[in-house]
Structure formats: structure tokens, C-alpha cells
Design a protein around this motif. Structure first.
Motif: not given
Length: 530
Positions: A311-316, A327-336, A381-387
Motif C-alpha cells: 500500500i505504501i508503494i502503490q499509494g505513493q 516504482l515497479g508497480v502498475n502506472p496508476g498505482g492506487f490513484g494518488g 508526493i514522495t518516491t521513497k519506497y520502490s518495487n
């Protein structure tokens, strides 16, 4: 037993625990002794059982990320690390959650929770479930039972010590967040006893006692398999409770905190060369494993859940940036989902010095720093965590992340040493300064960000802790210890409710005991003010 790749919930499933809305109301569908004799038939079965206790920190059920073994809770809400992130970070200046109508969110991030808040119930129940699992392992691994089942005692002193530390960890979180909890140990009958309430001071003594008892049977720090508990983990929790002892018990114990920091530092942990390596999908192998004292395992295939770093990475991922691919996930993540509150962002942006700080992973382009809660395109926003991995590859899955959550890191120990020293705990001023500057040199790539002895102060440290440790579940605890969480000495956006922020009452330094737990355990009482 490498926890990263060997997490099994056999123990949880076989004993058929269902943790309900109470603090520890568990259902045993068959007689416990009969089941136990069928399950614990070998040392390997015990290893799987112990893995199950660890797994409770990562997983939400036996049947996949869409289910929960905490009855009545959304799977994400009941995930251990997501719960801590909500209560420790979302309640502070660090972050805001866009979808404020999600159950419980508004109360937490505007510091107006009641005892009915579902997020509180998730954390309280999950922590008590961890206590139950630890107790059951201890109950089933006595010398007498091992002998009766023909199982050599071998490594069981260490296994039992690990279970005791996991139990102490959950009681530590309950002490920190709620200030009280019911007492259960392995001698008490499962599911039928209403545990007596422990005060915060009593919880402190319980946690300290469990850790000191367990420590003697653990490997020395930084020598166990990655992800398993050793003396370094026990020492880290001890350092934390000693540093916060004045909050928890009214009695300062900064000397003990500093001494524990020295024990950890002398155990041979080391900073990884690149700050962000701590938060990448291969942080179990890229060198960060020597800095991370205790990780919570995440694996895109074997520990799928909607909490932790997923949730942290998708939420970023920014709603307008659609930068999930990087960030190594799908382009839209969890929508901001997550954005930074301006007061936190300014700890990097107000001073041009921090433009070159490697911890400054903020995206600000085409974004106002000020927030509108429901508009995901406002706020930085931040990109601290990454997949992504340190070599640029992807984690095993684009939805569920491989990035382990660093619950405790050596960098925190360096900052704790400096703080304990400044608060009168002893130690050496030059050593404290060197530890702080070691983090700055990593962040800046040279000594351009170093400070001098006159600049090393408590005011400096609370901001430096924010820059080094943001989104690692420390911020609320830190603000309380520095006297900045309640009252009006420090105001951040939406603190207490309004956009401009406002003072909050002192009683909110503790969360309320969930109403469901009060209803099912008559020994529990509510915290003042609720």
C-alpha cells in the motif's frame, strides 16, 4: 529458516484461530490438546509454527490477500504494518490519505478518533492476535511436551526466545499507542479467560522482562538469518522503551537507552552506501540487510497482502504523474492515495541545502505544496519506497511488492544515541556528532551537509529524524517524546481538523481502547478523555 522465503501459516490454520472483535477472543473448533498432538509431530512442524508467528506481521489470512483472520475487519485494515502506518504516520505532519471517507481515516488523520474507529480495532486486535500466537507456541514447546512427543530440545531455547520477543514487540506497540492492554501468557486457557488490565507502567515492566529473559538465548546481534530475531532486535526494542520511558512511566532512562544503542552499534551492523537501497525490492540482498535490524517480510508471490510496502508503494504513485512504472508497480498505482503535508515537505524544500540530500525523494513539479484532501493533484508526493531493485529490475509482481519493511534500522540507532546523549544519558559528544554526520555524508555524498557540535541540538534532531525516518512508523512517537504532538507548539495542516491546523488536547497522546474490546473484556477500562 529464512523468513523471507519460508513463511507458512500452518500454525495459524491448524489451530484454527479466529480472532474476533475482542482483545483475544479465539475460537478453537476442536479440543486444543488433540489438535496439538496431531500437529506438533516433528521439529519441522515447530519451525513452521514459529514461522506462522512471524507471518502474522505480514499476512492477513491463510486464504489470500482478500481475506482476514480478524473477524469483522477489511483485510487491509487488519494488516499489522498498515495499521501501524495509519496510527503512527497518518496522524502526524508526514502524510495525508486522499480517500477520507474510507472507514476510520478521517478520525485518524484529523486527530479526532473515537473508540468506535475501525482502524484502532484493527491494530489492537492484530497485536493481541500476535500475543495469542506467541503464547500458543510457548505453550506447545515446553520441555515436558517436547519430551512426550519425542522431539529433541535442540534449538528450542532459541525458538522460544524468538516467540517471547515477538510477543514483547506487540505489547510494546500496544503500550506506545494505547497505554494499556490485557495480560495473557502461555499458562492461561485459550479463549476463555478475560485478561487483567495492565497499566502503561506494568506493560513497560512486562516488555522489558520478556526481552531481558529472551536475550540470553538469542544469537548475538547481526548473526541470525535475515528476518529472524537476534539480540540486536531485542536490544532495539529495549532502546526504544528506554528512550521513551519518561513518556511511558514518568521516569527517564536515557542512560540505559544510550547503553543499548552502543550494544547494537557494536554488534557490527553497517550503513548501506545508498540511502534508498533500504527501501528497494532487493533490500534483503543489496547491502541494506546489514543496516536493517528487523525487517517485515514482503514478497510479491508468497506474502501477498494489501498492507505493508504494497500500500505504501502503490499509494505513493501520483494521480497525475502516473509514475507507477518507475516504482515497479502498475502506472496508476492506487490513484494518488498518499501525499505529503506541507510542514513535512518544507523540512526538505525550505532550505536549498537539501536539494542535494539523497533522502529528498519528493516530487513537486506541477504541484502546489498546499493540500486539498480530496484532490490527489495537490500536495507534494514522495518516491521513497520502490518495487524496483538496485539494478533496475522489477519485483516478482506488479501489484504486491517484494520490498521488505524496515521496522528497525541502524540509522535510527545513531540518532537515538545522539538524542539520549543530549538528554543526559552519558556517552560522548564527539561520537554523537560523528553518528549524525555519518548519516548526512551518506545523504549528501560528501561532507557538505555535515553539522558542527554547536548545531547538534534536540531541535535539530527532531527535524533530522523526520528527514531520515519518514514513513517508517516513528513520527507520532517522536513528536510525543519531544512535546510537539498535542497542544499548539507545532501545528501542521489538518491537525485537529481544519486545513490550517489547530491545537489538540493532551489526552490524544493516547488512542482510546476500542469499544469492541471494552465490550468483551470487562477488566479493560477506557483512557481518560474518551
Amino acid at each position: 529458516m529464512k523468513i523471507k522465503h519460508y513463511i507458512l501459516l500452518t500454525f495459524i490454520g491448524s489451530l484454527m484461530f479466529t480472532s474476533c472483535e475482542s482483545d483475544l477472543d479465539v475460537e478453537l473448533r476442536d479440543p486444543n490438546i488433540t489438535l496439538a498432538d496431531e500437529i506438533f509431530t516433528s521439529e519441522e512442524a515447530y519451525r513452521q509454527a514459529l514461522s506462522g508467528v512471524y507471518a502474522n506481521l505480514s499476512l492477513t489470512s491463510l486464504t489470500g490477500p482478500g481475506d482476514s483472520n480478524i473477524a469483522g475487519l477489511d483485510p487491509g485494515t487488519g494488516q499489522y504494518m498498515r495499521g501501524l502506518f495509519n496510527l503512527q504516520n497518518l496522524s502526524t505532519d508526514e502524510t495525508i490519505f486522499t480517500f477520507e471517507n474510507d472507514p476510520g481515516i478521517r478520525g485518524v488523520q484529523r486527530n479526532s478518533v473515537s473508540s468506535e474507529n475501525v482502524l484502532l480495532r484493527g491494530v489492537f486486535s492484530r497485536a493481541m492476535f500476535s500475543v495469542a500466537l506467541s503464547n500458543e507456541f510457548l505453550r506447545q514447546s515446553t520441555d515436558q511436551l517436547l519430551q512426550s512427543r519425542g522431539i529433541p530440545t535442540g534449538e528450542f531455547a532459541k525458538f522460544r526466545a524468538e516467540a517471547k520477543v515477538l510477543k514483547a514487540l506487540s505489547y510494546y506497540h500496544l503500550m506506545d499507542l494505547f497505554g494499556k492492554a490485557p495480560y495473557y501468557d502461555e499458562t492461561m486457557e485459550v479463549g476463555f479467560t478475560q485478561g487483567e488490565e495492565l497499566s502503561r507502567t506494568e506493560l513497560f515492566d512486562l516488555v522489558e522482562g520478556l526481552l531481558l529473559e529472551a536475550r540470553e538465548n538469542l544469537p548475538v546481534g547481526n548473526t541470525s538469518d535475515y528476518g529472524r530475531i537476534d539480540q540486536g532486535v531485542a536490544d532495539m526494542i529495549l532502546a526504544k522503551i528506554y528512550l521513551n520511558s519518561e513518556v511511558y512511566t514518568g521516569a527517564p532512562r536515557y542512560t540505559e537507552a544510550l547503553n543499548k544503542c552502543e550494544d547494537i552499534i557494536n554488534a557490527g551492523y553497517s550503513l548501506v552506501s545508498d540511502y534508498q537501497f533500504n527501501f528497494l525490492a532487493d533490500n534483503n540482498t543489496n547491502g541494506a540487510q546489514n543496516e536493517i535490524i528487523f525487517p517485515i517480510a514482503n514478497d510479491g508471490q508468497t506474502t501477498q497482502n494489501f498492507g505493508g510496502t504494497t500500500i505504501i508503494i502503490q499509494g505513493q504513485v501520483g494521480a497525475q504523474e502516473q509514475n507507477g512504472e518507475s516504482l515497479g508497480v502498475n502506472p496508476g498505482g492506487f490513484g494518488g492515495l498518499f501525499r505529503l503535508r506541507p510542514q513535512f515537505a518544507q523540512k526538505f524544500t525550505q532550505n536549498s541545502l537539501f536539494v542535494n540530500d539523497g533522502r529528498n525523494l519528493i516530487i513537486s513539479e506541477n504541484r502546489p505544496i498546499e493540500l486539498e484532501v480530496t484532490d490527489p493533484n495537490t500536495g507534494f508526493i514522495t518516491t521513497k519506497y520502490s518495487n524496483r531493485t538496485s539494478s533496475g529490475g522489477f519485483g516478482a509482481d506488479r501489484t504486491f511488492t517484494d520490498t521488505d519493511f524496515p521496522m528497525f534500522r541502524l540509522a535510527d540507532v545513531y540518532l537515538m544515541y545522539a538524542e539520549a546523549h543530549l538528554r543526559g544519558g552519558g556517552g560522548d559528544a564527539g561520537t554523537a556528532l560523528n553518528y549524525v554526520n555519518a548519516l548526512r555524508e551518506r545523504a549528501f555524498g560528501d561532507n557538505s551537509g555535515n553539522i558542527n557540535s554547536a548545531q547538534l541540538s534536540l531541535d535539530f534532531l527532531i527535524d533530522e529524524r523526520a528527514r531520515e525516518l519518514y514513513w517508517e512508523n516513528h513520527r507520532r512517537q517522536d513528536l510525543i517524546r519531544f512535546g510537539l504532538f498535542t497542544g499548539n507548539q507545532y501545528i501542521w495542516a489538518f491537525k485537529g481538523g481544519p486545513e490550517t491546523g489547530t491545537s489538540i488536547d493532551g489526552f490524544r497522546a493516547l488512542y482510546p481502547i476500542p469499544a469492541a474490546s471494552l465490550a468483551t473484556n470487562q477488566n479493560l477500562t477506557q483512557n481518560p478523555g474518551y
